[in-house]
Write an enzyme that holds these catalytic residues in place. Structure first.
Site, PDB file in Angstrom:
ATOM      1  N   SER A 132       1.191  -1.341   0.054  1.00  0.00           N
ATOM      2  CA  SER A 132      -0.201  -0.201   0.157  1.00  0.00           C
ATOM      3  C   SER A 132       0.847   1.465  -0.140  1.00  0.00           C
ATOM      4  O   SER A 132       0.369   2.078  -0.213  1.00  0.00           O
ATOM      5  CB  SER A 132      -0.930   0.110   1.282  1.00  0.00           C
ATOM      6  OG  SER A 132      -2.146  -0.754   0.863  1.00  0.00           O
ATOM      7  N   LYS A 170       0.072   4.096  -2.519  1.00  0.00           N
ATOM      8  CA  LYS A 170      -0.908   4.700  -2.198  1.00  0.00           C
ATOM      9  C   LYS A 170      -0.286   6.436  -2.541  1.00  0.00           C
ATOM     10  O   LYS A 170      -0.689   7.502  -2.957  1.00  0.00           O
ATOM     11  CB  LYS A 170      -1.720   4.967  -1.309  1.00  0.00           C
ATOM     12  CG  LYS A 170      -2.291   3.185  -1.558  1.00  0.00           C
ATOM     13  CD  LYS A 170      -3.669   3.076  -0.545  1.00  0.00           C
ATOM     14  CE  LYS A 170      -4.061   1.565  -0.798  1.00  0.00           C
ATOM     15  NZ  LYS A 170      -4.547   0.398   0.665  1.00  0.00           N
ATOM     16  N   SER A 203      -6.001   3.292   4.308  1.00  0.00           N
ATOM     17  CA  SER A 203      -5.919   2.605   3.710  1.00  0.00           C
ATOM     18  C   SER A 203      -6.036   1.966   2.316  1.00  0.00           C
ATOM     19  O   SER A 203      -6.334   0.408   2.021  1.00  0.00           O
ATOM     20  CB  SER A 203      -4.518   1.592   4.338  1.00  0.00           C
ATOM     21  OG  SER A 203      -3.744   0.991   2.762  1.00  0.00           O
ATOM     22  N   LYS A 218       3.256   6.284   5.351  1.00  0.00           N
ATOM     23  CA  LYS A 218       2.367   5.026   4.575  1.00  0.00           C
ATOM     24  C   LYS A 218       2.801   3.581   5.246  1.00  0.00           C
ATOM     25  O   LYS A 218       3.814   3.730   4.583  1.00  0.00           O
ATOM     26  CB  LYS A 218       1.823   5.607   3.290  1.00  0.00           C
ATOM     27  CG  LYS A 218       0.761   4.321   2.483  1.00  0.00           C
ATOM     28  CD  LYS A 218      -0.817   4.661   3.071  1.00  0.00           C
ATOM     29  CE  LYS A 218      -1.366   3.971   2.885  1.00  0.00           C
ATOM     30  NZ  LYS A 218      -1.106   2.377   3.550  1.00  0.00           N
TER      31      LYS A 218
END
Length: 399
Positions: free
Chosen positions: A80, A83, A135, A242
């Site tokens: 993720s 992202k 997320s 993140k």
């Protein structure tokens, strides 16, 4: 059993005694996937942080200098952390107040989600928070479709943007990081992507939040969002960015921290102790490295002899370096003047390079420009002086 235990102890002692450079981590693997990090002895103290990640980098956000590198260019699933790129494009190509309608495709995306349903109406800004804090995989598909008209076109833009930033070992096939053999990046690529992203105030504000509330336009509802980045709770200097987790990628984290106006960016991929790794690397960076200013654009750094006169050589840009503190006192500067010149010389012509060395390693090279015009009816005396000056610079650097 005793012999096996003794062997492991001897291996660890050998590693400690043969520790490498603090800028480039050495590591060895024992049984299974356990990684043991070696250290560097500096002024009687062990300085290199212990890291469990299979790939890890530490980057200074201002200068772009790579301060720590363990397999930073090895391609791995980014999960993720993908992202980050999705958010960059959405922020640059849309407006946070813009309202989009969720498609059936976005509403059907599984795993981590913010529970979008087909026909929901929601602002882009809310989707960004859902993607970066919670997320949400579904939020990323909705962002992609709204931004580029289709997910395929958005993916093309993702890869185009990555290449433009210098992330040449990265390839995206989706906007959320769900596993795919052709979806990969590197710790270094993610660091330079994040360095760019953190220059966007909206992005930086979102990823620094611990909590938020995601509001829908239709139907009118809201849901709480909690940032998956636990570093925001356990490291006071942390201000982003993140997490990412899949079976293929392992535990991943892109982290940012700031202190006294300085920002460091850390990336750890496939890291069993991702938050501990990031905290140790970031703190090591603040404790053992610093930014120094060598000179400013326009500063006179030397002279270029022509006939019986000289033209001042000025720096073409600011020179600021982020270095390990123990390295700074040993820096040496050298002027490398060009020997083949087209005359007459014009203001702004490149007449050489200003070089900064740590030992025999070239750290930085900046063009040197002519401060003003200059004629050259007979340059033999000037060439001799250039040769002598360059020779003296060479021996000074070696000394």
């Amino acid at each position: 059993m005793k012999k096996k235990f003794l062997g492991i102890i001897l291996s660890l002692l050998t590693m400690i005694l043969t520790a490498g450079s603090p800028l480039y981590a050495q590591n060895t693997r024992l049984s299974g996937e356990m990684i043991v990090e070696t250290s560097n002895l500096s002024s009687g103290k062990w300085t290199l942080p212990y890291v469990t990640a299979h790939s890890a980098v530490l980057l200074d956000a201002e200068t772009g200098e790579l301060l720590y590198d363990r397999d930073g260019n090895v391609q791995r699933p980014p999960a993720s952390t993908t992202k980050i790129m999705t958010a960059i494009l959405a922020l640059e190509l849309t407006e946070p107040e813009e309202i989009t309608t969720v498609s059936e495709k976005a509403g059907n995306v599984g795993e981590s989600s913010i529970y979008l349903d087909k026909g929901d109406k929601i602002k882009i800004g809310e989707l960004l928070e859902g993607a970066l804090l919670s997320s949400g995989n579904d939020a990323c598909v909705a962002l992609a479709e709204n931004t580029a008209g289709s997910q395929d076109e958005f993916i093309r833009l993702m890869n185009q943007k990555a290449a433009s930033l210098g992330a040449y070992r990265t390839n995206f096939v989706n906007p959320n990081g769900l596993p795919d053999p052709n979806h990969y990046s590197t710790a270094f690529d993610l660091a330079i992507i994040t360095r760019y992203a953190m220059n966007n105030p909206q992005f930086a504000e979102i990823v620094s939040q611990k909590y938020s509330v995601i509001n829908f336009e239709e139907p009118r509802k809201s849901q709480n969002a909690k940032n998956t980045n636990k570093l925001l709770w356990n490291y006071p200097l942390a201000d982003g960015v993140k997490t990412g987790t899949t079976n293929a990628a392992g535990k991943c984290l892109v982290a940012s921290a700031s202190k006294d106006g300085r920002r460091l960016i850390c990336v750890v991929l496939n890291a069993p102790d991702r938050f501990g790794d990031a905290r140790r690397l970031l703190q090591w960076g603040f404790d053992y490295t610093e930014i120094i200013e060598i000179g400013k654009k326009g500063d006179v750094a030397g002279n270029f002899p022509i006939s019986d006169t000289e033209i001042p050589l000025v720096l073409s840009k600011d020179i600021r370096l982020c270095l390990e503190k123990d390295t700074i006192k040993g820096l040496k500067m050298q002027i490398n003047r060009r020997t083949e010149i087209d005359y007459p010389i014009k203001e702004g012509d490149i007449l050489g390079h200003y070089q900064i060395y740590a030992g025999d390693k070239l750290l930085k090279e900046v063009p040197l420009l002519a401060q003003h015009d200059g004629e050259n009816p007979d340059n033999l005396p000037g060439r001799v002086r250039i040769f002598v000056d360059d020779l003296l610079d060479f021996f000074a650097k070696k000394g």
